[in-house]
Structure formats: structure tokens, C-alpha cells
Design an enzyme around this catalytic site. Structure first.
Site, PDB file in Angstrom:
ATOM      1  N   LYS A   1       5.918  15.397   2.656  1.00  0.00           N
ATOM      2  CA  LYS A   1       4.580  14.965   2.205  1.00  0.00           C
ATOM      3  C   LYS A   1       3.971  13.962   3.185  1.00  0.00           C
ATOM      4  O   LYS A   1       2.817  14.082   3.579  1.00  0.00           O
ATOM      5  CB  LYS A   1       4.712  14.328   0.816  1.00  0.00           C
ATOM      6  CG  LYS A   1       3.480  13.585   0.361  1.00  0.00           C
ATOM      7  CD  LYS A   1       3.636  13.005  -1.025  1.00  0.00           C
ATOM      8  CE  LYS A   1       4.148  11.591  -1.067  1.00  0.00           C
ATOM      9  NZ  LYS A   1       3.224  10.567  -0.576  1.00  0.00           N
ATOM     10  N   ASN A   2       4.768  12.976   3.572  1.00  0.00           N
ATOM     11  CA  ASN A   2       4.186  11.906   4.382  1.00  0.00           C
ATOM     12  C   ASN A   2       3.939  12.316   5.831  1.00  0.00           C
ATOM     13  O   ASN A   2       3.323  11.577   6.591  1.00  0.00           O
ATOM     14  CB  ASN A   2       5.070  10.650   4.332  1.00  0.00           C
ATOM     15  CG  ASN A   2       5.010   9.994   2.964  1.00  0.00           C
ATOM     16  OD1 ASN A   2       4.188  10.374   2.122  1.00  0.00           O
ATOM     17  ND2 ASN A   2       5.876   9.012   2.734  1.00  0.00           N
TER      18      ASN A   2
ATOM     19  N   CYS B   1      -2.291  -0.914  -6.529  1.00  0.00           N
ATOM     20  CA  CYS B   1      -1.426   0.222  -6.829  1.00  0.00           C
ATOM     21  C   CYS B   1      -0.241  -0.283  -7.619  1.00  0.00           C
ATOM     22  O   CYS B   1      -0.040  -1.484  -7.740  1.00  0.00           O
ATOM     23  CB  CYS B   1      -1.074   0.898  -5.513  1.00  0.00           C
ATOM     24  SG  CYS B   1       0.616   1.079  -5.086  1.00  0.00           S
TER      25      CYS B   1
ATOM     26  N   ARG C   1      -1.066  -3.757  -1.867  1.00  0.00           N
ATOM     27  CA  ARG C   1      -1.174  -2.747  -0.790  1.00  0.00           C
ATOM     28  C   ARG C   1      -2.507  -2.807  -0.019  1.00  0.00           C
ATOM     29  O   ARG C   1      -3.343  -1.904  -0.113  1.00  0.00           O
ATOM     30  CB  ARG C   1      -0.963  -1.331  -1.336  1.00  0.00           C
ATOM     31  CG  ARG C   1       0.454  -1.096  -1.758  1.00  0.00           C
ATOM     32  CD  ARG C   1       0.703   0.336  -2.102  1.00  0.00           C
ATOM     33  NE  ARG C   1       0.946   1.192  -0.956  1.00  0.00           N
ATOM     34  CZ  ARG C   1       1.058   2.509  -1.027  1.00  0.00           C
ATOM     35  NH1 ARG C   1       0.929   3.110  -2.186  1.00  0.00           N
ATOM     36  NH2 ARG C   1       1.283   3.216   0.056  1.00  0.00           N
TER      37      ARG C   1
ATOM     38  N   ASP D   1      11.117   4.266  -0.020  1.00  0.00           N
ATOM     39  CA  ASP D   1      10.855   5.416  -0.900  1.00  0.00           C
ATOM     40  C   ASP D   1      12.124   5.956  -1.561  1.00  0.00           C
ATOM     41  O   ASP D   1      12.048   6.868  -2.390  1.00  0.00           O
ATOM     42  CB  ASP D   1      10.170   6.543  -0.111  1.00  0.00           C
ATOM     43  CG  ASP D   1       8.696   6.235   0.138  1.00  0.00           C
ATOM     44  OD1 ASP D   1       8.173   5.295  -0.476  1.00  0.00           O
ATOM     45  OD2 ASP D   1       8.077   6.952   0.951  1.00  0.00           O
TER      46      ASP D   1
ATOM     47  N   ARG E   1       3.056  14.768  -7.599  1.00  0.00           N
ATOM     48  CA  ARG E   1       2.367  14.327  -6.379  1.00  0.00           C
ATOM     49  C   ARG E   1       3.281  14.470  -5.153  1.00  0.00           C
ATOM     50  O   ARG E   1       2.800  14.707  -4.056  1.00  0.00           O
ATOM     51  CB  ARG E   1       1.957  12.851  -6.503  1.00  0.00           C
ATOM     52  CG  ARG E   1       0.803  12.614  -7.456  1.00  0.00           C
ATOM     53  CD  ARG E   1       0.308  11.196  -7.330  1.00  0.00           C
ATOM     54  NE  ARG E   1       0.053  10.863  -5.930  1.00  0.00           N
ATOM     55  CZ  ARG E   1      -0.069   9.630  -5.459  1.00  0.00           C
ATOM     56  NH1 ARG E   1       0.037   8.608  -6.275  1.00  0.00           N
ATOM     57  NH2 ARG E   1      -0.293   9.430  -4.184  1.00  0.00           N
TER      58      ARG E   1
END
Ligand code: UD1
Length: 415
Positions: A22-23, A116, A121, A303, A395
């Protein structure tokens, strides 16, 4: 509202294939805005976030077509360099369009992301960096308006090696006049792949994969194609599920991207076999307690912090987990406590006392990785866990319940 329901305690076994990262794909999708033309991206994970980025590309004027994990983007008719609040608030990575759009149009309006679940952030590094490149910035009605007749190369020092700011400013700088040097920049594999993509498009970037990027502006770019690297966070999540309860093989990984994680897993007593593009793991009879501190790459990824906390919840004694990247990223802990975990938090540190058994309960997802930690904890717990607000997990994880089902878990999604 959908829920994931898990009947825990079943030993996991078998093989799982990891999706594209994803990133990595999100900034690469944004990079297609840098010049007109047709791009093709393969190994694209089918996620809510990739769908949101497609929507954003459509809004600015690209045409996207997504089938069988391949994404075609035609950015020939991009004409609306604006990212609206509705999209930016659901996905902060929308902010990635700032750099490419100002580079191509000399003007961009992007809604400022708010707070967030992990704390404030800020995006100050992105904005200060753009100003250094000569952009004039204005904040109006919650939107950042950036304008520049011409971007001019500059030396930019990051206080902290921010992934997003490094990617955004690299994209802003590729066509700036002269040379840009980014100091103390992020060297996560996803940023390395973004740089490789920009180079395929004709950019001149030196120092890829190091903490100093030298970007010599070029006059023109052209479209390119790329295959997205495997998602090291998804892989790490499955490895920790295996560490908790079973013997599994995780396929389509780049083991070098997961070195710190696999070393830590070995310390817990797991048996690991690391091959060219797969990692097999077997849980130990008793999980050793191992302290962990997150850090920027090649450190242990923030993460995977929530998933590590889940693993340590069932370890034999006490451990300390500190997050140095985000100081308030512990929304999973009250939910893990509902399953019986014994964890106290002080500032950015969690103190975990392992328990013998977690017991299923209704819990709530609070963000992508927090949800993943709840799933792996629930798979190891006794009894039934119902996880609500699963849109968070969608997501960032492709077909997560199907992948765990394939490993023998009792897991279903209920509408
Ligand atoms: C990216 C990842 C996210 C990951 C994070 C850290 C994407 C889409 N998301 O997020 O999954 O958890 O990297 O590895 O790739 N900071 C500032 N000012 C800024 C920018 C960042 O103070 O302008 C701080 C942040 O608050 C944070 C730290 O820098 O404490 C790292 O953030 P950053 O690397 O920018 O994270 P993201 O790119 O948002």
C-alpha cells in the site's frame, strides 16, 4: 455495518501470498500526475486506500482502470489540480498529490489533513520544503494553496526522516531548475521504489536508498510502468499471527525488507526459515518476552508495533514496547485489554505483562494496524471475538479474512 467474527484457538497452517505494498503504490499513483501519458502499474493491492487514490486521480482529470491487480492510468487530460477535503480526510496519503501537481501546473490546492488516531501528524516538513523550492503558500478555508512560477532546487534538511515529506518533495523537485538535496530523508523501501519509478520516468536522482537524495532537475518526464513491491507490513502481520499460533509459510516477500522483524521473531523462540522470496515460521511452545523499539527503516516499523504488542500479550513474562516514530499510537491497547491483555501505557511506551490466555470479546477497530493486531490476538484467543468498524482494516489489507481462512482460521465477515 460489517463485522469480522473470529472463533479463536485454531492452529494456523498452510501458505499465504502477500499483496503489493500500500505505502509503495500510493505515492507511485500520485507520481503519474507529473506528466501526461499512459502508465501501467502491476501487483496493485485492491484496498480501500488504492480505490480512494483512484478517485482522487479521477477528480484531478486522470482516467484510471483497475482489473486483476493491474492499474492503468492515463494522465493526459489532468486539468484540475485540487484535492478536496472529503478524500484527504479519509486518507492522509492524498497529500502526496501536492508535489507532482505543483511540479506540473505551478499551482495546487490540497485540503490540509486534520489530526488522526495516532496524534497530531503535522505536514510542516512538506510545506517548509515546498517553500524552500520557491512555492508561495496560503491557507484558506482549510486548504493549502501553493503557487510557483518556477520551482528552484534547494537544500532541504528534515528534522525527522519523514516518509511522506521525502516522497512529496522528491516529486516536487524532479523537474525543478537546478539541484535539490534532501538531507536526513526516509529510506523506507517504499520511498526507494518511488525514486526508482521517478528514474524510470526520466528523473535524475542520486543516493536512492540512502538518507541523502540528490535530485538534478530535468526538463521533461515520460510515462513508465512498474510492479509494486510486496507489502512488508502485511507480511509482518502474518508472521506474527504464525508466531502466536501455528506453522505457516508467507510467500511473495522480500526478506531483506523484514530483517529487523524476523530477527526479533527469532528472539521470541519462533523457528524461521528464510528463503529467497518466502519466510516460514513456527510458533514456539512458549513465546519469550522481547522488548522492542520502533524506528525508521531499517528499524522495526511502527506499522507493526500494534501487532507486536498483541504477540507480547501472550508471552511468558514482561516486555517493553516503545514507539519512537509516533508518540501516541496505542489505540489498540484498550481493545486488547478487553481480550484480557495486561498492558499499561506511559507516554510512548507500553509495559506488557504476558498472560496465559486471551479470551474473545466484542472489540472495535480504531485504525488499520490496530485492527490487524486485534485480528491476530483474536485468532489466538479462546472463544469468539467480534471486531466492528472493519472498514479500517479494508484500507490496508487485501481480503484479510480470506487469507486467514486459507490458513485454517475460523473467521467470517458479517454484514
Ligand atoms: C508513512 C506511512 C505510515 C507509517 C509512517 C512511518 C504511508 C502512506 N504511510 O506515513 O504507514 O506509519 O510513514 O513509517 O506511507 N512529521 C512531522 N512533520 C511532517 C511530517 C512528519 O512532524 O511534516 C512527523 C510525524 O508526526 C511522525 C514522523 O514525522 O512523528 C514520521 O511521519 P512520516 O514518516 O511523515 O509518516 P507518513 O508519511 O505520514
Amino acid at each position: 455495518m460489517e463485522k469480522i467474527i473470529i472463533k479463536g484457538g485454531k492452529e494456523l497452517s498452510g501458505e499465504v501470498v502477500i499483496s503489493g505494498a500500500k505505502n509503495a503504490v500510493l505515492p507511485i499513483m500520485a507520481a503519474t500526475l507529473l506528466c501526461p501519458g499512459k502508465f501501467s502499474i502491476s501487483n496493485v493491492p485492491d484496498l480501500k486506500d488504492t480505490r480512494t487514490m483512484m478517485k482522487l486521480l479521477d477528480i484531478v482529470g486522470s482516467e484510471t482502470s483497475f482489473k486483476n491487480n493491474s492499474l492503468d492510468i492515463d494522465s493526459s487530460n489532468v486539468n484540475n489540480p485540487e484535492a478536496p477535503y472529503d478524500l484527504v480526510k479519509t486518507m492522509r496519503a492524498s497529500f502526496y498529490v501536492l508535489g507532482p501537481l505543483i511540479s506540473r501546473f505551478g499551482r495546487v490546492q490540497v485540503s490540509l489533513p486534520g489530526g488522526c488516531a495516532w496524534g497530531p501528524r503535522p505536514v510542516d516538513y512538506h510545506l517548509k520544503g515546498l517553500e524552500k523550492l520557491g512555492a508561495k503558500l496560503d491557507l484558506k478555508n482549510g486548504n493549502i494553496l501553493a503557487v510557483a512560477d518556477e520551482l528552484i532546487g534547494a537544500d532541504i534538511h528534515f528534522e525527522f526522516p519523514s516518509v511522506g515529506a521525502t516522497g512529496n518533495l522528491a516529486m516536487a523537485a524532479v523537474c525543478a531548475k537546478g539541484t535539490t538535496r534532501l538531507y536526513n530523508c526516509a529510506k523506507e523501501p517504499e520511498i526507494t521504489q518511488l525514486c526508482e519509478f521517478l528514474i524510470k520516468m526520466g528523473a535524475n536522482i542520486e543516493g536512492v536508498g540512502t538518507d541523502m537524495l540528490t535530485i538534478i532537475g530535468v526538463a521533461d518526464l515520460h510515462p513508465a510502468n512498474i510492479r509494486i513491491i510486496p507489502d512488508r507490513v502485511e507480511a509482518g502481520t502474518f508472521l506474527m499471527a504464525g508466531a502466536l499460533n501455528g506453522t505457516i509459510k508467507v510467500n511473495n516477500v522480500i526478506p531483506g525488507h523484514l530483517k529487523r522483524v524476523t530477527n526479533k521473531l527469532k528472539d521470541t523462540g519462533c523457528t524461521l526459515q528464510i528463503d529467497k522470496d518466502s519466510i516460514s515460521i513456527s510458533s514456539p511452545s512458549s513465546i519469550k518476552s522481547v522488548d522492542m523499539t520502533t524506528a525508521v527503516y531499517p528499524g522495526f516499523p511502527t506499522d507493526l508495533q500494534a501487532q507486536w504488542v498483541a504477540l507480547m500479550s501472550l508471552s511468558e513474562s514482561s516486555s517493553i514496547v516503545t514507539d519512537t516514530v509516533y508518540h501516541d499510537r496505542f489505540s489498540h491497547i484498550p481493545e486488547l485489554s478487553r481480550l484480557g491483555a495486561n498492558i499499561k501505557v506511559d507516554k510512548n511506551t507500553a509495559f506488557i505483562r504476558g498472560v496465559k490466555q486471551l479470551v474473545g470479546a466484542p472489540v472495535m477497530s480504531t485504525d488499520i494496524r490496530a485492527s490487524a493486531s486485534l485480528i491476530i490476538a483474536a485468532l489466538a484467543a479462546s472463544g469468539k471475538t467480534e471486531i466492528s468498524r472493519v472498514y479500517h482494516i479494508d484500507r490496508g489489507y487485501e481480503k484479510i479474512e480470506k487469507k486467514f481462512l486459507g490458513l485454517g482460521a475460523e473467521i467470517i465477515r458479517q454484514s
